[in-house]
Design a protein around this motif. Structure first.
Motif, PDB file in Angstrom:
ATOM      1  N   ARG A  49      -4.894  17.713-115.283  1.00 51.86           N
ATOM      2  CA  ARG A  49      -4.875  18.990-114.569  1.00 51.86           C
ATOM      3  C   ARG A  49      -3.448  19.513-114.489  1.00 51.86           C
ATOM      4  O   ARG A  49      -2.508  18.758-114.248  1.00 51.86           O
ATOM      5  CB  ARG A  49      -5.436  18.796-113.154  1.00 51.86           C
ATOM      6  CG  ARG A  49      -5.400  20.024-112.251  1.00 51.86           C
ATOM      7  CD  ARG A  49      -6.102  19.724-110.933  1.00 51.86           C
ATOM      8  NE  ARG A  49      -6.069  20.853-110.021  1.00 51.86           N
ATOM      9  CZ  ARG A  49      -5.174  21.017-109.050  1.00 51.86           C
ATOM     10  NH1 ARG A  49      -4.232  20.100-108.868  1.00 51.86           N
ATOM     11  NH2 ARG A  49      -5.214  22.075-108.258  1.00 51.86           N
ATOM     12  N   THR A 107      -5.075  27.305-111.036  1.00 54.91           N
ATOM     13  CA  THR A 107      -5.281  26.312-112.096  1.00 54.91           C
ATOM     14  C   THR A 107      -4.909  26.884-113.453  1.00 54.91           C
ATOM     15  O   THR A 107      -5.326  27.978-113.816  1.00 54.91           O
ATOM     16  CB  THR A 107      -6.754  25.864-112.109  1.00 54.91           C
ATOM     17  OG1 THR A 107      -7.074  25.282-110.834  1.00 54.91           O
ATOM     18  CG2 THR A 107      -6.986  24.832-113.194  1.00 54.91           C
ATOM     19  N   TRP A 108      -4.132  26.117-114.220  1.00 58.18           N
ATOM     20  CA  TRP A 108      -3.736  26.526-115.563  1.00 58.18           C
ATOM     21  C   TRP A 108      -4.541  25.803-116.636  1.00 58.18           C
ATOM     22  O   TRP A 108      -4.856  26.365-117.663  1.00 58.18           O
ATOM     23  CB  TRP A 108      -2.249  26.248-115.791  1.00 58.18           C
ATOM     24  CG  TRP A 108      -1.323  27.090-114.977  1.00 58.18           C
ATOM     25  CD1 TRP A 108      -1.655  28.024-114.028  1.00 58.18           C
ATOM     26  CD2 TRP A 108       0.111  27.060-115.022  1.00 58.18           C
ATOM     27  NE1 TRP A 108      -0.530  28.570-113.492  1.00 58.18           N
ATOM     28  CE2 TRP A 108       0.576  28.002-114.073  1.00 58.18           C
ATOM     29  CE3 TRP A 108       1.037  26.336-115.753  1.00 58.18           C
ATOM     30  CZ2 TRP A 108       1.932  28.233-113.853  1.00 58.18           C
ATOM     31  CZ3 TRP A 108       2.389  26.558-115.536  1.00 58.18           C
ATOM     32  CH2 TRP A 108       2.821  27.503-114.602  1.00 58.18           C
ATOM     33  N   ASP A 109      -4.825  24.518-116.404  1.00 62.44           N
ATOM     34  CA  ASP A 109      -5.515  23.743-117.436  1.00 62.44           C
ATOM     35  C   ASP A 109      -6.292  22.610-116.772  1.00 62.44           C
ATOM     36  O   ASP A 109      -5.693  21.714-116.163  1.00 62.44           O
ATOM     37  CB  ASP A 109      -4.500  23.176-118.444  1.00 62.44           C
ATOM     38  CG  ASP A 109      -5.159  22.611-119.700  1.00 62.44           C
ATOM     39  OD1 ASP A 109      -6.398  22.511-119.714  1.00 62.44           O
ATOM     40  OD2 ASP A 109      -4.422  22.280-120.647  1.00 62.44           O
ATOM     41  N   ARG A 122     -13.140  23.095-118.669  1.00 61.76           N
ATOM     42  CA  ARG A 122     -13.581  24.354-118.051  1.00 61.76           C
ATOM     43  C   ARG A 122     -12.530  25.457-118.063  1.00 61.76           C
ATOM     44  O   ARG A 122     -12.840  26.619-118.269  1.00 61.76           O
ATOM     45  CB  ARG A 122     -14.006  24.105-116.597  1.00 61.76           C
ATOM     46  CG  ARG A 122     -15.115  23.075-116.440  1.00 61.76           C
ATOM     47  CD  ARG A 122     -15.533  22.959-114.977  1.00 61.76           C
ATOM     48  NE  ARG A 122     -14.403  22.683-114.086  1.00 61.76           N
ATOM     49  CZ  ARG A 122     -13.927  21.463-113.864  1.00 61.76           C
ATOM     50  NH1 ARG A 122     -14.446  20.425-114.493  1.00 61.76           N
ATOM     51  NH2 ARG A 122     -12.919  21.272-113.040  1.00 61.76           N
ATOM     52  N   THR A 123     -11.269  25.105-117.839  1.00 64.36           N
ATOM     53  CA  THR A 123     -10.250  26.129-117.601  1.00 64.36           C
ATOM     54  C   THR A 123      -9.052  25.929-118.514  1.00 64.36           C
ATOM     55  O   THR A 123      -8.543  24.802-118.641  1.00 64.36           O
ATOM     56  CB  THR A 123      -9.775  26.079-116.134  1.00 64.36           C
ATOM     57  OG1 THR A 123     -10.895  26.232-115.270  1.00 64.36           O
ATOM     58  CG2 THR A 123      -8.755  27.177-115.868  1.00 64.36           C
ATOM     59  N   LEU A 127      -5.581  28.439-119.198  1.00 64.01           N
ATOM     60  CA  LEU A 127      -4.842  29.688-119.101  1.00 64.01           C
ATOM     61  C   LEU A 127      -3.875  29.778-120.277  1.00 64.01           C
ATOM     62  O   LEU A 127      -3.047  28.893-120.482  1.00 64.01           O
ATOM     63  CB  LEU A 127      -4.073  29.743-117.776  1.00 64.01           C
ATOM     64  CG  LEU A 127      -3.435  31.079-117.390  1.00 64.01           C
ATOM     65  CD1 LEU A 127      -4.516  32.123-117.126  1.00 64.01           C
ATOM     66  CD2 LEU A 127      -2.552  30.908-116.163  1.00 64.01           C
TER      67      LEU A 127
END
Length: 353
Positions: A55, A62-64, A68-69, A71
């Motif tokens: 994370r 949240t960037w990474d 799911r995510t 940026l």
């Protein structure tokens, strides 16, 4: 807002597992040998390399978080200064500094005005129309820093920012960079292999080897209490592990080191190369640590000569001693040459493993 980075990246046979947290106004230096994973860590925070697991977040932004995510780099509030600066040779210094602002949608006039202000801040107003190829290394580094800071980033990433400079320029530019970092309110990650850059510029050091954190702390703590051979070499200390029983530490090779103060159990033993004295014959008196030793190599270090010796079986297997050129002339040491090494017990520091 604190930057949290729980970095887990696998590339072939190499795995990176590093946890970082950088508070506002803090400069953290990520230090390690070539191939340790420093640049991989920086690239994941920059968004140039996605995490496999882990994370990256700026507080609750949240960037990474795979899968799911993610940026994209252009949407992360970061500024980056690369080792070779990556200035655009077809643009003037002013347009280079304005580039990041323009990429974020700032109009041309405002971007140029802000770029001019930053060139003034780094002392390069007169170079606004100059192309990068006409700059010195130190000037190019300042333009790259101005470009990174012009967008008011929350996070500043510096990838070996002084590595491309010659020795004569580095001292001055390092001092200038330190002044800018002191004023920067965001979070700074400095990636470097140079212990002097890390010690001078950073509030905290995180040292990685083979993709893992091996030690972290303030520069003072790291310098006084190295915990791996690599760290000991960085700060210029002899470092050994052994078992203490009173004032005697027994090394794994069977040699011993005598202490001034008693200790017990597994310990690190550290002392500077300057604490080691060398003699052509056994010294008179009663030094508490005296070992016959064999010269294995010599290396010039500024105004001293560093001699590496093997003091087994009675002492350490690898022993570093710094002597003056005058002492070198008296000793005439060459590889294979026998000498006698002494160490004052009061010069030895011990701390638990």
């Amino acid at each position: 807002m604190t930057l949290y980075a729980d970095l887990r990246v696998a590339r072939g046979s190499f795995d990176l597992e590093v946890d970082l947290a950088i508070a506002p106004g803090e400069v953290v230096a990520l230090l390690g040998p070539n191939g340790a994973g420093k640049s991989t860590a920086l690239r994941t925070i920059a968004g140039l390399l996605p995490l496999d697991t882990g994370r990256i977040a700026l507080d609750d932004e949240t960037w990474d978080v795979p899968p799911r995510t993610f940026l994209a780099p252009e949407h992360r509030p970061i500024g980056v200064v690369f080792q070779d600066y990556l200035l655009f040779n077809h643009l003037s210094c002013l347009e280079n500094v304005a580039f990041g602002l323009r990429a974020r949608g700032v109009d041309k006039h405002t971007a140029r005005t802000e770029a001019a202000r930053w060139l003034e801040t780094v002392g390069l107003t007169s170079y606004a129309r100059t192309r990068p190829r006409a700059l010195s290394g130190g000037q190019a580094q300042r333009v790259a820093l101005a470009r990174a800071l012009a967008t008011s980033p929350d996070v500043l990433l510096l990838d070996e920012p002084l590595a491309a400079l010659d020795a004569g320029t580095t001292l001055h530019v390092r001092a200038e960079l330190g002044q800018h970092l002191t004023r920067f309110p965001g979070r700074t990650l400095l990636v470097t292999h140079d212990p002097l850059d890390a010690m001078v510029l950073a509030d905290r050091l995180v040292i990685i080897e083979n993709g893992r954190v091996v030690q972290s702390g303030t520069p003072t703590d790291i310098a006084r209490h190295p915990r791996t051979d690599y760290v000991a070499q960085l700060v210029g200390l002899n470092l050994y592990r052994g078992t203490a029983n009173g004032t005697t530490v027994t090394l794994p090779t069977g040699g011993t080191i005598t202490l001034a103060e008693p200790a017990q159990g597994p310990v690190h033993v550290a002392f500077p190369p300057t604490a080691v004295s060398l003699y052509p014959t056994p010294p008179t008196g009663s030094p508490r640590n005296t070992w016959p030793a064999t010269v294995t190599s010599l290396e010039q270090h500024a105004h001293t000569v560093r001699i590496t010796l093997d003091a087994t079986p009675t002492g350490p297997p690898t022993l570093l001693a710094d002597i003056t050129p005058a002492a070198l002339a008296d000793l005439h040491p060459t590889p294979g040459h026998p000498l006698h090494a002494t160490l004052k017990a009061t010069e030895v520091t011990t701390y638990p493993v």
